[in-house]
Design a protein around this motif. Structure first.
Motif, PDB file in Angstrom:
ATOM      1  N   VAL A 151       0.867  -1.173   0.000  1.00  0.00           N
ATOM      2  CA  VAL A 151       0.000   0.000   0.000  1.00  0.00           C
ATOM      3  C   VAL A 151       0.909   1.228   0.000  1.00  0.00           C
ATOM      4  O   VAL A 151       1.653   1.461   0.948  1.00  0.00           O
ATOM      5  CB  VAL A 151      -0.951  -0.015   1.219  1.00  0.00           C
ATOM      6  CG1 VAL A 151      -1.745   1.283   1.290  1.00  0.00           C
ATOM      7  CG2 VAL A 151      -1.871  -1.223   1.147  1.00  0.00           C
ATOM      8  N   ARG A 152       0.838   1.963  -1.107  1.00  0.00           N
ATOM      9  CA  ARG A 152       1.755   3.086  -1.333  1.00  0.00           C
ATOM     10  C   ARG A 152       1.794   4.075  -0.167  1.00  0.00           C
ATOM     11  O   ARG A 152       2.864   4.490   0.268  1.00  0.00           O
ATOM     12  CB  ARG A 152       1.378   3.809  -2.618  1.00  0.00           C
ATOM     13  CG  ARG A 152       2.278   4.975  -2.953  1.00  0.00           C
ATOM     14  CD  ARG A 152       1.927   5.606  -4.274  1.00  0.00           C
ATOM     15  NE  ARG A 152       2.343   4.795  -5.405  1.00  0.00           N
ATOM     16  CZ  ARG A 152       3.590   4.753  -5.868  1.00  0.00           C
ATOM     17  NH1 ARG A 152       4.530   5.449  -5.278  1.00  0.00           N
ATOM     18  NH2 ARG A 152       3.895   4.006  -6.900  1.00  0.00           N
ATOM     19  N   GLU A 153       0.645   4.441   0.370  1.00  0.00           N
ATOM     20  CA  GLU A 153       0.598   5.441   1.441  1.00  0.00           C
ATOM     21  C   GLU A 153       1.065   4.901   2.782  1.00  0.00           C
ATOM     22  O   GLU A 153       1.279   5.673   3.714  1.00  0.00           O
ATOM     23  CB  GLU A 153      -0.828   5.991   1.615  1.00  0.00           C
ATOM     24  CG  GLU A 153      -1.368   6.737   0.425  1.00  0.00           C
ATOM     25  CD  GLU A 153      -2.147   5.839  -0.546  1.00  0.00           C
ATOM     26  OE1 GLU A 153      -3.030   6.382  -1.233  1.00  0.00           O
ATOM     27  OE2 GLU A 153      -1.879   4.624  -0.616  1.00  0.00           O
ATOM     28  N   ALA A 154       1.223   3.592   2.889  1.00  0.00           N
ATOM     29  CA  ALA A 154       1.553   2.969   4.173  1.00  0.00           C
ATOM     30  C   ALA A 154       3.010   2.531   4.253  1.00  0.00           C
ATOM     31  O   ALA A 154       3.378   1.708   5.094  1.00  0.00           O
ATOM     32  CB  ALA A 154       0.626   1.782   4.420  1.00  0.00           C
ATOM     33  N   THR A 155       3.854   3.083   3.384  1.00  0.00           N
ATOM     34  CA  THR A 155       5.287   2.834   3.452  1.00  0.00           C
ATOM     35  C   THR A 155       6.025   4.017   2.833  1.00  0.00           C
ATOM     36  O   THR A 155       5.499   4.703   1.963  1.00  0.00           O
ATOM     37  CB  THR A 155       5.689   1.519   2.741  1.00  0.00           C
ATOM     38  OG1 THR A 155       7.086   1.289   2.950  1.00  0.00           O
ATOM     39  CG2 THR A 155       5.404   1.575   1.261  1.00  0.00           C
ATOM     40  N   ASN A 156       7.222   4.265   3.317  1.00  0.00           N
ATOM     41  CA  ASN A 156       8.083   5.268   2.708  1.00  0.00           C
ATOM     42  C   ASN A 156       9.508   5.062   3.198  1.00  0.00           C
ATOM     43  O   ASN A 156       9.802   4.077   3.885  1.00  0.00           O
ATOM     44  CB  ASN A 156       7.579   6.700   2.955  1.00  0.00           C
ATOM     45  CG  ASN A 156       7.637   7.139   4.399  1.00  0.00           C
ATOM     46  OD1 ASN A 156       8.378   6.606   5.222  1.00  0.00           O
ATOM     47  ND2 ASN A 156       6.839   8.149   4.728  1.00  0.00           N
ATOM     48  N   SER A 157      10.379   5.989   2.828  1.00  0.00           N
ATOM     49  CA  SER A 157      11.788   5.882   3.184  1.00  0.00           C
ATOM     50  C   SER A 157      12.392   7.266   3.300  1.00  0.00           C
ATOM     51  O   SER A 157      11.873   8.227   2.720  1.00  0.00           O
ATOM     52  CB  SER A 157      12.537   5.085   2.102  1.00  0.00           C
ATOM     53  OG  SER A 157      13.925   5.065   2.358  1.00  0.00           O
ATOM     54  N   ASN A 158      13.499   7.347   4.001  1.00  0.00           N
ATOM     55  CA  ASN A 158      14.246   8.598   4.035  1.00  0.00           C
ATOM     56  C   ASN A 158      15.075   8.764   2.759  1.00  0.00           C
ATOM     57  O   ASN A 158      15.766   9.751   2.588  1.00  0.00           O
ATOM     58  CB  ASN A 158      15.144   8.672   5.270  1.00  0.00           C
ATOM     59  CG  ASN A 158      16.139   7.533   5.343  1.00  0.00           C
ATOM     60  OD1 ASN A 158      15.928   6.449   4.787  1.00  0.00           O
ATOM     61  ND2 ASN A 158      17.234   7.749   6.041  1.00  0.00           N
ATOM     62  N   ARG A 159      14.981   7.805   1.860  1.00  0.00           N
ATOM     63  CA  ARG A 159      15.609   7.863   0.528  1.00  0.00           C
ATOM     64  C   ARG A 159      14.484   7.698  -0.501  1.00  0.00           C
ATOM     65  O   ARG A 159      14.284   6.613  -1.054  1.00  0.00           O
ATOM     66  CB  ARG A 159      16.634   6.746   0.347  1.00  0.00           C
ATOM     67  CG  ARG A 159      17.711   6.674   1.414  1.00  0.00           C
ATOM     68  CD  ARG A 159      18.825   7.687   1.124  1.00  0.00           C
ATOM     69  NE  ARG A 159      20.009   7.471   1.933  1.00  0.00           N
ATOM     70  CZ  ARG A 159      20.176   7.908   3.167  1.00  0.00           C
ATOM     71  NH1 ARG A 159      19.210   8.542   3.784  1.00  0.00           N
ATOM     72  NH2 ARG A 159      21.306   7.721   3.815  1.00  0.00           N
ATOM     73  N   PRO A 160      13.705   8.778  -0.763  1.00  0.00           N
ATOM     74  CA  PRO A 160      12.524   8.664  -1.627  1.00  0.00           C
ATOM     75  C   PRO A 160      12.807   8.080  -3.010  1.00  0.00           C
ATOM     76  O   PRO A 160      11.996   7.322  -3.536  1.00  0.00           O
ATOM     77  CB  PRO A 160      12.005  10.102  -1.728  1.00  0.00           C
ATOM     78  CG  PRO A 160      12.520  10.781  -0.493  1.00  0.00           C
ATOM     79  CD  PRO A 160      13.850  10.132  -0.202  1.00  0.00           C
ATOM     80  N   HIS A 161      13.942   8.419  -3.597  1.00  0.00           N
ATOM     81  CA  HIS A 161      14.246   7.887  -4.934  1.00  0.00           C
ATOM     82  C   HIS A 161      14.423   6.375  -4.896  1.00  0.00           C
ATOM     83  O   HIS A 161      14.033   5.667  -5.825  1.00  0.00           O
ATOM     84  CB  HIS A 161      15.473   8.579  -5.530  1.00  0.00           C
ATOM     85  CG  HIS A 161      16.755   8.325  -4.802  1.00  0.00           C
ATOM     86  ND1 HIS A 161      17.013   8.807  -3.531  1.00  0.00           N
ATOM     87  CD2 HIS A 161      17.852   7.625  -5.167  1.00  0.00           C
ATOM     88  CE1 HIS A 161      18.204   8.423  -3.149  1.00  0.00           C
ATOM     89  NE2 HIS A 161      18.748   7.691  -4.117  1.00  0.00           N
ATOM     90  N   LEU A 162      14.981   5.851  -3.812  1.00  0.00           N
ATOM     91  CA  LEU A 162      15.132   4.402  -3.682  1.00  0.00           C
ATOM     92  C   LEU A 162      13.789   3.739  -3.373  1.00  0.00           C
ATOM     93  O   LEU A 162      13.521   2.621  -3.820  1.00  0.00           O
ATOM     94  CB  LEU A 162      16.153   4.075  -2.600  1.00  0.00           C
ATOM     95  CG  LEU A 162      17.582   4.546  -2.882  1.00  0.00           C
ATOM     96  CD1 LEU A 162      18.494   4.218  -1.708  1.00  0.00           C
ATOM     97  CD2 LEU A 162      18.112   3.940  -4.178  1.00  0.00           C
ATOM     98  N   ALA A 163      12.953   4.422  -2.620  1.00  0.00           N
ATOM     99  CA  ALA A 163      11.613   3.901  -2.342  1.00  0.00           C
ATOM    100  C   ALA A 163      10.833   3.765  -3.642  1.00  0.00           C
ATOM    101  O   ALA A 163      10.200   2.724  -3.898  1.00  0.00           O
ATOM    102  CB  ALA A 163      10.880   4.813  -1.364  1.00  0.00           C
ATOM    103  N   GLU A 164      10.884   4.786  -4.477  1.00  0.00           N
ATOM    104  CA  GLU A 164      10.158   4.732  -5.757  1.00  0.00           C
ATOM    105  C   GLU A 164      10.698   3.630  -6.660  1.00  0.00           C
ATOM    106  O   GLU A 164       9.926   2.912  -7.300  1.00  0.00           O
ATOM    107  CB  GLU A 164      10.217   6.093  -6.463  1.00  0.00           C
ATOM    108  CG  GLU A 164       9.283   7.108  -5.870  1.00  0.00           C
ATOM    109  CD  GLU A 164       7.829   6.644  -5.834  1.00  0.00           C
ATOM    110  OE1 GLU A 164       7.303   6.122  -6.857  1.00  0.00           O
ATOM    111  OE2 GLU A 164       7.192   6.790  -4.772  1.00  0.00           O
TER     112      GLU A 164
END
Length: 188
Positions: A151-164
């Motif tokens: 679920v896209r809104e329920a995860t992220n990272s302090n490295r947004p480009h790597l998360a994407e």
């Protein structure tokens, strides 16, 4: 969902280390995933869907841990940084805990066995960080015969480009990346 499919929710590393300000793994954007995770957990609870809290814990420093070759000592058993964050302590009859010592919730744990015993075929994965523990868990979910859904809104990272990049790879090779609304529908 067909009669052959059964879904479980996996919450990855919802612990103080990532979510409590002042800890080395905390980053401000992590707060954005809290309400979506609460919504997923509430939907799972209301619909008697298994929720797994996959949390990283390590033995005391007296024991060698290979992970410390790359990372500083962290998430020791009974340490505050390894404890569940705020209202994410497991509760209810459909919630259980899996202790992990590596990034993936599946590696060297009984998670796959447990989920197969519950007849689960699809796992909705939420938590942190997208490019590390979420990706590793999704990859191992796929390798163990489960459909991983992030679920896209329920995860992220302090490295947004790597998360994407990780979300793109998960969508392309392993499973699905969905909106919060779609994730909630899967838990209905």
């Amino acid at each position: 969902m067909s009669t052959q499919e059964k879904t479980a929710l996996i919450l990855v590393d919802v612990i103080n280390s990532f979510f409590e300000p002042g800890h080395p793994n905390y980053y401000k954007a992590v707060e954005d995933v809290l309400e979506p995770m609460r919504a997923l957990r509430k939907a799972a609870s209301e619909n008697n869907i298994v929720t797994v809290h996959a949390v990283e814990r390590h033995r005391p420093e007296v024991f060698h841990d290979f992970e410390w070759k790359k990372l500083p000592v962290h998430h020791l058993e009974d340490a505050h940084d390894a404890d569940f964050f705020a209202d994410f302590r497991p509760q209810g009859k459909n919630e259980t805990v899996v202790i992990k010592r590596r990034f993936s919730a599946f590696f060297a744990t009984d998670l796959a066995l447990f989920l197969h015993e519950q007849k689960v075929t699809r796992v909705i994965i939420a938590g942190v960080k997208t490019n590390v523990c979420i990706r590793a868990t999704a990859q191992d979910a796929f390798a163990n015969g489960f459909e991983p859904v992030i679920v896209r809104e329920a995860t992220n990272s302090n490295r947004p480009h790597l998360a994407e990049a990780s979300l793109e790879d998960i969508e392309r090779y392993m499973g699905r990346v969905v909106s919060l609304d779609e994730g909630l529908e899967m838990l209905a």
